[in-house]
Scaffold this motif. Structure first.
Motif, short mmCIF file in Angstrom:
data_model
loop_
_atom_site.label_atom_id
_atom_site.label_comp_id
_atom_site.label_asym_id
_atom_site.label_seq_id
_atom_site.Cartn_x
_atom_site.Cartn_y
_atom_site.Cartn_z
N GLN A 29 0.84 -1.20 0.00
CA GLN A 29 0.00 0.00 0.00
C GLN A 29 0.88 1.25 0.00
OE1 GLN A 29 -2.89 -0.17 3.18
NE2 GLN A 29 -3.25 -2.35 2.83
N ASP A 30 0.32 2.34 -0.50
CA ASP A 30 1.07 3.60 -0.61
C ASP A 30 1.63 4.07 0.73
OD1 ASP A 30 0.64 3.67 -3.32
OD2 ASP A 30 -1.01 5.10 -3.23
N ASN A 31 0.84 3.90 1.81
CA ASN A 31 1.32 4.37 3.11
C ASN A 31 2.54 3.57 3.59
OD1 ASN A 31 -0.44 2.10 3.54
ND2 ASN A 31 -0.54 2.63 5.71
N SER B 198 5.49 4.80 1.55
CA SER B 198 5.89 6.12 2.06
C SER B 198 6.74 5.99 3.32
CB SER B 198 4.64 6.95 2.35
OG SER B 198 4.98 8.20 2.88
N GLU C 232 12.40 10.11 -1.05
CA GLU C 232 11.64 9.11 -1.81
C GLU C 232 12.48 8.65 -2.98
OE1 GLU C 232 7.61 9.85 -2.71
OE2 GLU C 232 7.15 10.59 -0.71
#
Length: 199
Positions: free
Chosen positions: A41-43, A46, A55
């Motif tokens: 997932q993106d979180n 991150s 990043e």
């Protein structure tokens, strides 16, 4: 109807269970190259990116542990550093990330000093509470704390899985392996499965 995230978690759980059985049987090589990579997932991506302060669109090698560990974690980190160096020799951009499972004792300054000794491409990630629990669950990492209580907040032991994960630049888990036993398998992958790392 299950969402795709639920399906991914179930798939990862099944893979981790099968992989755990292989390790318990002490199979010499427990390295698993996923034919169907698991998208994070993106979180989660991150959080992994924060481990190096930027990043970076590159491969990440993730291991879990804690600084007060006497033998398993230093060996895992030494193997992680070895793998990162081997990747650099093959011109593969790879950062190592040490995720602490013991944030109560592993402060940011302790983690910074600890990971620095393993090289500049080894960073750390420190999460707490539900965020840490959710992060560990994403990777199927189990932990058990012994004798940690109000009277003993400093001298307790933690058992944890020695799973390690290679994550591609798109944020997909591509390879799972044992951080203690399979470092040489991973360094050989950089040569033998070169096409995997050119994606």
């Amino acid at each position: 109807m299950k969402t795709s995230i639920q399906k991914q978690k179930i798939l990862l759980l099944l893979i981790m269970t099968a992989w755990g059985l292989l390790i318990q049987l002490d199979v010499q090589s427990a390295t698993v190259i996923l034919t169907r990579p698991i998208a994070l997932q993106d979180n989660v991506i991150s959080l992994l990116n924060k481990a190096h302060g930027a990043e970076k669109q590159q491969w990440k090698l993730v291991v879990f542990g804690f600084v007060h560990c006497k033998d398993v974690c230093p060996l895992s980190l030494a193997n992680l550093a070895l793998i990162v160096k081997a990747a650099a020799q093959e011109k593969i951009n790879l950062d190592g990330i040490f995720v602490t499972i013991d944030p109560d004792r592993d402060t940011a300054s302790v983690l910074s000093q600890y990971t620095e000794s393993f090289g500049p491409n080894v960073g750390y990630l420190r999460l707490e509470g539900e965020k840490l629990d959710s992060f560990k669950a994403t990777f199927g990492v189990e932990t058990i704390f012994y004798t940690k209580n109000e009277g003993n907040l400093n001298h307790y032991q933690v058992d944890h899985s020695t799973s390690a994960f290679l994550i591609d630049p798109e944020g997909k888990i591509r390879v799972m392996f044992d951080a203690l036993k399979d470092a040489n398998n991973i360094t050989r992958l950089f040569v033998d499965k070169r096409t995997l790392f050119s994606k």
